[in-house]
Design an enzyme around this catalytic site. Structure first.
Site, PDB file in Angstrom:
ATOM      1  N   GLY A  72     -53.452 -37.252  33.757  1.00 16.34           N
ATOM      2  CA  GLY A  72     -52.980 -36.105  34.553  1.00 16.34           C
ATOM      3  C   GLY A  72     -53.834 -35.859  35.782  1.00 16.34           C
ATOM      4  O   GLY A  72     -54.776 -36.610  36.065  1.00 16.34           O
TER       5      GLY A  72
ATOM      6  N   ASN B  43     -46.303 -35.705  32.175  1.00 14.98           N
ATOM      7  CA  ASN B  43     -46.349 -35.197  33.550  1.00 14.98           C
ATOM      8  C   ASN B  43     -47.272 -36.078  34.390  1.00 14.98           C
ATOM      9  O   ASN B  43     -48.026 -35.593  35.228  1.00 14.98           O
ATOM     10  CB  ASN B  43     -46.835 -33.735  33.541  1.00 14.98           C
ATOM     11  CG  ASN B  43     -46.632 -33.050  34.869  1.00 14.98           C
ATOM     12  OD1 ASN B  43     -45.747 -33.405  35.641  1.00 14.98           O
ATOM     13  ND2 ASN B  43     -47.482 -32.075  35.177  1.00 14.98           N
TER      14      ASN B  43
ATOM     15  N   ASP C 249     -48.844 -38.867  21.767  1.00 16.52           N
ATOM     16  CA  ASP C 249     -48.877 -37.417  21.792  1.00 16.52           C
ATOM     17  C   ASP C 249     -50.083 -36.912  21.007  1.00 16.52           C
ATOM     18  O   ASP C 249     -50.365 -37.418  19.920  1.00 16.52           O
ATOM     19  CB  ASP C 249     -47.575 -36.953  21.105  1.00 16.52           C
ATOM     20  CG  ASP C 249     -47.230 -35.553  21.470  1.00 16.52           C
ATOM     21  OD1 ASP C 249     -48.102 -34.688  21.360  1.00 16.52           O
ATOM     22  OD2 ASP C 249     -46.056 -35.330  21.868  1.00 16.52           O
TER      23      ASP C 249
ATOM     24  N   SER D   9     -58.095 -21.610  31.685  1.00 15.80           N
ATOM     25  CA  SER D   9     -57.600 -21.237  33.004  1.00 15.80           C
ATOM     26  C   SER D   9     -57.974 -19.799  33.319  1.00 15.80           C
ATOM     27  O   SER D   9     -58.058 -18.960  32.407  1.00 15.80           O
ATOM     28  CB  SER D   9     -56.078 -21.380  32.990  1.00 15.80           C
ATOM     29  OG  SER D   9     -55.514 -20.689  34.071  1.00 15.80           O
TER      30      SER D   9
ATOM     31  N   TYR E   9     -47.395 -19.578  28.933  1.00 12.67           N
ATOM     32  CA  TYR E   9     -48.424 -20.598  29.230  1.00 12.67           C
ATOM     33  C   TYR E   9     -49.817 -19.991  29.088  1.00 12.67           C
ATOM     34  O   TYR E   9     -50.692 -20.528  28.411  1.00 12.67           O
ATOM     35  CB  TYR E   9     -48.215 -21.154  30.650  1.00 12.67           C
ATOM     36  CG  TYR E   9     -49.470 -21.739  31.240  1.00 12.67           C
ATOM     37  CD1 TYR E   9     -49.969 -22.960  30.770  1.00 12.67           C
ATOM     38  CD2 TYR E   9     -50.194 -21.062  32.217  1.00 12.67           C
ATOM     39  CE1 TYR E   9     -51.143 -23.475  31.288  1.00 12.67           C
ATOM     40  CE2 TYR E   9     -51.361 -21.572  32.741  1.00 12.67           C
ATOM     41  CZ  TYR E   9     -51.831 -22.781  32.271  1.00 12.67           C
ATOM     42  OH  TYR E   9     -53.007 -23.284  32.768  1.00 12.67           O
TER      43      TYR E   9
ATOM     44  N   LYS F  23     -53.210 -20.564  26.340  1.00  9.15           N
ATOM     45  CA  LYS F  23     -54.628 -20.778  26.672  1.00  9.15           C
ATOM     46  C   LYS F  23     -55.497 -19.740  25.957  1.00  9.15           C
ATOM     47  O   LYS F  23     -56.533 -20.066  25.382  1.00  9.15           O
ATOM     48  CB  LYS F  23     -54.850 -20.691  28.187  1.00  9.15           C
ATOM     49  CG  LYS F  23     -54.239 -21.836  28.976  1.00  9.15           C
ATOM     50  CD  LYS F  23     -54.928 -23.164  28.690  1.00  9.15           C
ATOM     51  CE  LYS F  23     -54.325 -24.324  29.452  1.00  9.15           C
ATOM     52  NZ  LYS F  23     -54.766 -25.647  28.964  1.00  9.15           N
TER      53      LYS F  23
ATOM     54  N   TYR G 206     -60.520 -22.665  34.758  1.00  7.21           N
ATOM     55  CA  TYR G 206     -60.305 -23.169  36.112  1.00  7.21           C
ATOM     56  C   TYR G 206     -59.658 -22.111  36.984  1.00  7.21           C
ATOM     57  O   TYR G 206     -58.719 -21.452  36.569  1.00  7.21           O
ATOM     58  CB  TYR G 206     -59.338 -24.359  36.129  1.00  7.21           C
ATOM     59  CG  TYR G 206     -59.631 -25.472  35.178  1.00  7.21           C
ATOM     60  CD1 TYR G 206     -60.920 -25.786  34.786  1.00  7.21           C
ATOM     61  CD2 TYR G 206     -58.584 -26.256  34.687  1.00  7.21           C
ATOM     62  CE1 TYR G 206     -61.169 -26.840  33.922  1.00  7.21           C
ATOM     63  CE2 TYR G 206     -58.827 -27.311  33.828  1.00  7.21           C
ATOM     64  CZ  TYR G 206     -60.118 -27.593  33.438  1.00  7.21           C
ATOM     65  OH  TYR G 206     -60.347 -28.632  32.590  1.00  7.21           O
TER      66      TYR G 206
ATOM     67  N   ASN H 258     -58.145 -22.354  41.086  1.00  3.93           N
ATOM     68  CA  ASN H 258     -56.979 -23.106  41.591  1.00  3.93           C
ATOM     69  C   ASN H 258     -57.380 -24.476  42.118  1.00  3.93           C
ATOM     70  O   ASN H 258     -57.763 -24.605  43.278  1.00  3.93           O
ATOM     71  CB  ASN H 258     -56.291 -22.299  42.694  1.00  3.93           C
ATOM     72  CG  ASN H 258     -55.622 -21.046  42.172  1.00  3.93           C
ATOM     73  OD1 ASN H 258     -56.257 -20.216  41.539  1.00  3.93           O
ATOM     74  ND2 ASN H 258     -54.338 -20.905  42.423  1.00  3.93           N
TER      75      ASN H 258
ATOM     76  N   LEU I 169     -48.844 -23.774  45.223  1.00  5.47           N
ATOM     77  CA  LEU I 169     -48.862 -23.713  46.680  1.00  5.47           C
ATOM     78  C   LEU I 169     -49.164 -25.062  47.354  1.00  5.47           C
ATOM     79  O   LEU I 169     -48.377 -25.523  48.195  1.00  5.47           O
ATOM     80  CB  LEU I 169     -49.891 -22.661  47.128  1.00  5.47           C
ATOM     81  CG  LEU I 169     -50.017 -22.483  48.627  1.00  5.47           C
ATOM     82  CD1 LEU I 169     -48.717 -21.972  49.231  1.00  5.47           C
ATOM     83  CD2 LEU I 169     -51.172 -21.523  48.949  1.00  5.47           C
TER      84      LEU I 169
ATOM     85  N   ARG J 135     -56.537 -16.530  46.492  1.00  4.11           N
ATOM     86  CA  ARG J 135     -56.967 -17.276  45.303  1.00  4.11           C
ATOM     87  C   ARG J 135     -58.240 -18.042  45.610  1.00  4.11           C
ATOM     88  O   ARG J 135     -58.576 -18.294  46.767  1.00  4.11           O
ATOM     89  CB  ARG J 135     -55.889 -18.294  44.883  1.00  4.11           C
ATOM     90  CG  ARG J 135     -54.551 -17.691  44.479  1.00  4.11           C
ATOM     91  CD  ARG J 135     -54.621 -16.918  43.180  1.00  4.11           C
ATOM     92  NE  ARG J 135     -53.314 -16.417  42.774  1.00  4.11           N
ATOM     93  CZ  ARG J 135     -52.785 -15.269  43.185  1.00  4.11           C
ATOM     94  NH1 ARG J 135     -53.443 -14.487  44.022  1.00  4.11           N
ATOM     95  NH2 ARG J 135     -51.592 -14.882  42.754  1.00  4.11           N
TER      96      ARG J 135
ATOM     97  N   ASP K 245     -47.108 -12.271  40.076  1.00  2.00           N
ATOM     98  CA  ASP K 245     -48.263 -12.628  40.914  1.00  2.00           C
ATOM     99  C   ASP K 245     -49.172 -11.419  41.138  1.00  2.00           C
ATOM    100  O   ASP K 245     -48.719 -10.278  41.134  1.00  2.00           O
ATOM    101  CB  ASP K 245     -47.802 -13.159  42.275  1.00  2.00           C
ATOM    102  CG  ASP K 245     -47.553 -14.660  42.245  1.00  2.00           C
ATOM    103  OD1 ASP K 245     -47.804 -15.288  41.197  1.00  2.00           O
ATOM    104  OD2 ASP K 245     -47.112 -15.198  43.278  1.00  2.00           O
TER     105      ASP K 245
HETATM  106  N1  UFG Z   1     -47.396 -19.232  46.716  1.00  7.75           N
HETATM  107  C1  UFG Z   1     -46.497 -19.102  47.751  1.00  7.75           C
HETATM  108  N2  UFG Z   1     -45.464 -20.005  47.829  1.00  7.75           N
HETATM  109  C2  UFG Z   1     -45.307 -21.025  46.935  1.00  7.75           C
HETATM  110  C3  UFG Z   1     -46.247 -21.150  45.878  1.00  7.75           C
HETATM  111  C4  UFG Z   1     -47.272 -20.232  45.804  1.00  7.75           C
HETATM  112  O1  UFG Z   1     -46.610 -18.201  48.585  1.00  7.75           O
HETATM  113  O2  UFG Z   1     -44.332 -21.793  47.060  1.00  7.75           O
HETATM  114  C5  UFG Z   1     -48.534 -18.297  46.634  1.00  7.75           C
HETATM  115  C6  UFG Z   1     -48.558 -17.462  45.376  1.00  7.75           C
HETATM  116  O3  UFG Z   1     -47.796 -16.306  45.512  1.00  7.75           O
HETATM  117  C7  UFG Z   1     -50.047 -17.192  45.224  1.00  7.75           C
HETATM  118  C8  UFG Z   1     -50.717 -18.448  45.798  1.00  7.75           C
HETATM  119  O4  UFG Z   1     -49.720 -19.042  46.630  1.00  7.75           O
HETATM  120  O5  UFG Z   1     -50.434 -16.091  46.010  1.00  7.75           O
HETATM  121  C9  UFG Z   1     -51.139 -19.435  44.740  1.00  7.75           C
HETATM  122  O6  UFG Z   1     -50.036 -19.726  43.893  1.00  7.75           O
HETATM  123  P1  UFG Z   1     -50.055 -20.962  42.877  1.00  7.75           P
HETATM  124  O7  UFG Z   1     -48.740 -21.000  42.197  1.00  7.75           O
HETATM  125  O8  UFG Z   1     -50.508 -22.191  43.568  1.00  7.75           O
HETATM  126  O9  UFG Z   1     -51.222 -20.572  41.862  1.00  7.75           O
HETATM  127  P2  UFG Z   1     -51.418 -19.291  40.938  1.00  7.75           P
HETATM  128  O10 UFG Z   1     -52.680 -18.630  41.381  1.00  7.75           O
HETATM  129  O11 UFG Z   1     -50.208 -18.469  40.872  1.00  7.75           O
HETATM  130  O12 UFG Z   1     -51.594 -19.950  39.519  1.00  7.75           O
HETATM  131  C10 UFG Z   1     -52.459 -21.061  39.331  1.00  7.75           C
HETATM  132  C11 UFG Z   1     -51.901 -21.940  38.232  1.00  7.75           C
HETATM  133  C12 UFG Z   1     -51.997 -21.241  36.909  1.00  7.75           C
HETATM  134  C13 UFG Z   1     -53.387 -20.775  36.689  1.00  7.75           C
HETATM  135  C14 UFG Z   1     -53.886 -19.920  37.818  1.00  7.75           C
HETATM  136  C15 UFG Z   1     -55.340 -19.604  37.600  1.00  7.75           C
HETATM  137  O13 UFG Z   1     -50.544 -22.276  38.470  1.00  7.75           O
HETATM  138  O14 UFG Z   1     -51.674 -22.154  35.900  1.00  7.75           O
HETATM  139  O15 UFG Z   1     -53.751 -20.624  39.048  1.00  7.75           O
HETATM  140  O16 UFG Z   1     -55.851 -18.787  38.594  1.00  7.75           O
HETATM  141  F1  UFG Z   1     -53.443 -20.079  35.560  1.00  7.75           F
END
Ligand code: UFG
Length: 332
Positions: free
Chosen positions: A10, A35, A58, A124, A148, A152, A176, A178, A199, A230, A294
């Site tokens: 991964g 994945n 698995d 996470s 999810y 964790k 973790y 991001n 993102l 983040r 969010d």
């Molecule tokens: N965002 C956008 N557009 C997108 C995707 C994300 O604006 O298409 C924004 C989100 O709203 C957020 C930021 O970008 O403000 C980060 O979003 P991510 O989806 O990349 O990450 P998250 O912080 O939501 O979540 C990630 C992982 C989770 C983990 C978390 C830990 O997906 O599994 O970080 O902090 F738990």
């Protein structure tokens, strides 16, 4: 010293295997490519010029796990394998609970039966829920907002109870923030099979013209520019944190929790602007509604990992953005 890496093909697993091999560890991987792709294994060999043992299957399969522990003198385990898409977990909660919990229970049982009690677990920052204080310290209150995240947090609970029942275990739980970026060689990186949820993979696909534009989820958050903040950490830094954690579990018993982040928060627009600048490419975007669930901001206090593991992230946001795009350019 031989390390079993579950989910070693991964995104974070493969980068960690590279760091392990480069640090002189022997590695055994189990992965079912749910994945990821078998090509990653060749790329790891190309980067490191080193070999490792691989089992396709698995982690829920106890028979296979027993075979792996019988055939290899495993010293410690890094457990990455698991489903990780927040949105999918809301739609398919049973699939998430079954896979993530079952695999961990199977792994822990087989480890115990083989008297292998050193574990590094991939948790996470999602376990902090909606943080009450920033930056987030490891002793902050814990809660989750989706299945999810609940898997964790449940696994963290299982590990705690296991340690209480038998304190010859030595466990490092890594939370973790991001992870983004890719290996600087461009040979391994993040390659989601479907439309990305996160993102950076989304930005990369927009830059590469596979997707039309980025939707920025909300610009009315309580942050410097209104978009979500983040703590982005380069995946190579994050992987190096696992080497420090392996050293720790081999030195002391106990169960310890560590944030792996940089301590700095960047907004969505900070990321977009940095990506555009360092890669000299446009990333069209539009502002849309907030994504349900969010939060405004989430970033780590990384002091404990520095003091107890000697871990400090060193890569800049420029490097994260450059390496993420370089991976796509090299794999077109
Ligand atoms: N965002 C956008 N557009 C997108 C995707 C994300 O604006 O298409 C924004 C989100 O709203 C957020 C930021 O970008 O403000 C980060 O979003 P991510 O989806 O990349 O990450 P998250 O912080 O939501 O979540 C990630 C992982 C989770 C983990 C978390 C830990 O997906 O599994 O970080 O902090 F738990």
């Amino acid at each position: 010293m031989k390390i079993l890496v579950t989910g070693g093909a991964g995104f974070i697993g493969s980068h960690t295997v590279v760091e392990l091999l480069d640090s002189g560890y022997e590695v055994v991987i189990i992965d079912n490519f749910s994945n990821s792709s078998p090509k990653v294994l060749d790329s790891i060999k190309e980067i490191t010029n080193k070999d490792f043992k691989f089992y396709e299957g698995d982690v829920c399969d106890k028979q296979l796990l027993n075979k792996i522990f019988d055939e290899n003198d495993i010293n410690s385990v890094i457990h990455f394998a698991g489903f990780k898409a927040v949105g999918e977990s809301v739609k398919k909660p049973l699939m998430y609970y079954r896979n993530n919990i079952d695999s961990t229970l199977s792994l822990l049982e087989v480890m115990g039966e083989h008297n292998v009690k050193k574990l590094v677990f991939s948790s996470s920052a999602t376990v902090y829920g909606k943080p009450k204080e920033l930056p987030i310290k490891e002793d902050a209150s814990l809660s989750t907002t989706n299945p999810y995240g609940s898997t964790k947090l449940m696994i963290e609970g299982i590990l705690k109870d296991l340690y209480i029942s038998d304190n010859s275990w030595s466990i490092a739980v890594l939370r973790y923030f991001n992870p983004i970026g890719a290996h600087p060689t461009g040979l391994i990186g993040e390659n989601p099979k479907d439309i990305p949820n996160n993102l950076m993979p989304y930005i990369v696909k927009v830059a590469n013209k596979e997707l039309k534009e980025l939707s920025v989820f909300g610009n009315d958050y309580d942050t410097h520019d209104g978009t979500g903040v983040r703590d982005y950490i380069h995946v190579v830094d994050l992987s190096r944190g696992h080497i420090k954690a392996i050293e720790k579990v081999n030195k002391d018993t106990g169960i310890n929790y560590y944030n792996l982040g940089t301590g700095t928060g960047y907004s969505v627009l900070d990321i977009v602007e940095t990506f555009k600048r360092v890669n000299n490419i446009d990333v069209p975007y539009k502002i849309v509604d907030r994504r349900p669930g969010d939060i405004d901001a989430c970033f780590a206090d990384p002091t404990k990992a520095l003091n107890e593991l000697g871990f400090k992230a060193t890569h800049t946001l420029d490097e994260m953005c450059k390496d993420a795009y370089n991976y796509v350019l090299k794999n077109k």
